[in-house]
Design a protein around this motif. Structure first.
Motif, PDB file in Angstrom:
ATOM      1  N   PHE A  33     -26.004 -42.076 -31.358  1.00 17.78           N
ATOM      2  CA  PHE A  33     -24.558 -41.958 -31.537  1.00 17.78           C
ATOM      3  C   PHE A  33     -23.925 -43.319 -31.342  1.00 17.78           C
ATOM      4  N   GLY A  34     -23.077 -43.715 -32.267  1.00 20.10           N
ATOM      5  CA  GLY A  34     -22.352 -44.978 -32.127  1.00 20.10           C
ATOM      6  C   GLY A  34     -23.299 -46.149 -31.966  1.00 20.10           C
ATOM      7  N   VAL A  35     -23.053 -46.950 -30.925  1.00 17.88           N
ATOM      8  CA  VAL A  35     -23.853 -48.158 -30.712  1.00 17.88           C
ATOM      9  C   VAL A  35     -25.293 -47.814 -30.279  1.00 17.88           C
ATOM     10  N   GLY A  36     -25.525 -46.548 -29.981  1.00 11.75           N
ATOM     11  CA  GLY A  36     -26.889 -46.070 -29.707  1.00 11.75           C
ATOM     12  C   GLY A  36     -27.824 -46.299 -30.896  1.00 11.75           C
ATOM     13  N   ALA A  37     -27.262 -46.573 -32.062  1.00  7.71           N
ATOM     14  CA  ALA A  37     -28.088 -46.912 -33.236  1.00  7.71           C
ATOM     15  C   ALA A  37     -28.918 -48.167 -32.966  1.00  7.71           C
ATOM     16  N   GLY A  38     -28.465 -49.011 -32.042  1.00  6.33           N
ATOM     17  CA  GLY A  38     -29.195 -50.250 -31.748  1.00  6.33           C
ATOM     18  C   GLY A  38     -30.571 -49.979 -31.178  1.00  6.33           C
ATOM     19  N   VAL A  39     -30.640 -49.192 -30.130  1.00  5.65           N
ATOM     20  CA  VAL A  39     -31.945 -48.920 -29.512  1.00  5.65           C
ATOM     21  C   VAL A  39     -32.800 -48.054 -30.435  1.00  5.65           C
ATOM     22  N   VAL A  40     -32.157 -47.220 -31.241  1.00  2.26           N
ATOM     23  CA  VAL A  40     -32.904 -46.435 -32.238  1.00  2.26           C
ATOM     24  C   VAL A  40     -33.610 -47.383 -33.216  1.00  2.26           C
ATOM     25  N   LYS A  41     -32.945 -48.467 -33.553  1.00  2.00           N
ATOM     26  CA  LYS A  41     -33.553 -49.464 -34.454  1.00  2.00           C
ATOM     27  C   LYS A  41     -34.830 -50.030 -33.829  1.00  2.00           C
ATOM     28  N   SER A  42     -34.763 -50.387 -32.543  1.00  2.00           N
ATOM     29  CA  SER A  42     -35.934 -50.947 -31.861  1.00  2.00           C
ATOM     30  C   SER A  42     -37.074 -49.916 -31.802  1.00  2.00           C
ATOM     31  N   LEU A  43     -36.722 -48.671 -31.488  1.00  2.00           N
ATOM     32  CA  LEU A  43     -37.743 -47.609 -31.423  1.00  2.00           C
ATOM     33  C   LEU A  43     -38.345 -47.343 -32.803  1.00  2.00           C
ATOM     34  N   ALA A  44     -37.487 -47.294 -33.814  1.00  2.00           N
ATOM     35  CA  ALA A  44     -37.968 -47.011 -35.174  1.00  2.00           C
ATOM     36  C   ALA A  44     -38.966 -48.076 -35.613  1.00  2.00           C
TER      37      ALA A  44
END
Ligand SMILES: Cc1cc2nc3c(=O)[nH]c(=O)nc-3n(C[C@H](O)[C@H](O)[C@H](O)COP(=O)(O)OP(=O)(O)OC[C@H]3O[C@@H](n4cnc5c(N)ncnc54)[C@H](O)[C@@H]3O)c2cc1C
Length: 233
Positions: A117-128
């Motif tokens: 959600f929101g800026v949480g997309a950042g860590v999702v990018k690292s995990l992805a």
């Protein structure tokens, strides 16, 4: 998690990601040895006071010499207005990390969901980045929730990842109802086609959003499903 270090780092680059989010590149004095999903406490000196805030790493864990934070401005907040009002390029900050338990090494299913959600997309990018190229992965579903089209973060990265990996899908949900290009509302309004049994589910964002999504998934009564919740309380 690797041992926690307390070291200095230099902010080497700052750039806009959207009207309200920025990417901060940080070069630590020595590598943190982080695993994707980790966060770091950053200490900034201001007016004789030390401000401490947690930020998730948004870059690949294959690159340890430097890393990035994706940071959203919280108007009225203690630190982020300061970051926006001053040029922090080349400034030294103290770092404590890596921290956190919701790291990629714990997500071992063949089916993984990453919700940001929101800026949480950042860590999702690292995990992805960590998960997408695993030989055993059968399905990696990425969904980000964004308040409007301009605020969709790291879209080029996710689009390329999905294009290059047939088992990766990405969906941008936009809560601004004026737009019709993307699914509208919240991520949890667009989950009915998924079967969450036998999967790992990572959720990152404000507590209220994480809880709503978790409850929606649990209502489908999934079997053998593990949650990893990183809430930015
Ligand atoms: C594990 C973890 C990881 C995180 N990762 C990230 C990340 O990757 N990117 C990111 O941008 N953020 C992240 N955060 C959030 C981050 O740590 C900060 O909380 C955020 O940047 C806001 O900091 P701030 O000092 O600007 O605002 P704060 O001073 O913390 O205030 C936040 C908001 O609350 C409001 N507020 C403050 N005090 C009050 C009050 N008394 N009553 C009502 N409202 C109030 C402010 O107006 C502001 O809008 C993370 C948090 C955690 C715990």
């Amino acid at each position: 998690m690797n041992s926690i270090k307390q070291i200095n780092g230099t902010i080497t680059n700052v750039r806009d990601l959207s009207p309200t989010a920025r990417l901060y590149t940080i070069k630590p004095k020595e590598p943190l040895d982080f695993i994707a999903g980790a966060f770091v406490n950053m200490f900034v000196e201001h007016d004789g006071k030390t401000i401490r805030k947690a930020f998730s790493i948004s870059s690949s864990d294959r690159e340890q010499a430097q890393f990035t934070f994706s940071i959203r401005l919280s108007p009225g907040g203690e630190l982020t207005p300061l970051l926006w009002n001053e040029d922090f390029t080349n400034k030294t900050v103290k770092l404590m990390g890596p921290l956190g338990t919701n790291t990629a090494d714990k997500m071992t299913s063949k089916k993984i969901f990453l919700f940001g959600f929101g800026v949480g997309a950042g860590v999702v990018k690292s995990l992805a980045d960590n998960i997408a190229t695993r030989p055993n992965i059968e399905s990696l579903v990425i969904m980000t929730g964004n308040r409007n089209i301009e605020e969709i973060l790291h879209k080029d990265y996710f689009d390329t990842l999905a294009k290059e990996n047939e088992h990766v899908s990405v969906t941008y949900v936009v809560s601004d109802k004026e737009q019709t290009k993307y699914p509208s509302g919240y991520i949890q309004n667009h989950l009915s086609k998924y079967n969450f049994s036998n999967s790992d589910i990572y959720v990152c964002g404000q507590t209220v959003a994480c809880t709503a999504l978790e409850n929606t998934v649990k209502a489908t009564n999934p079997q053998n499903c593990k949650f990893f919740i990183e809430d930015f309380h």
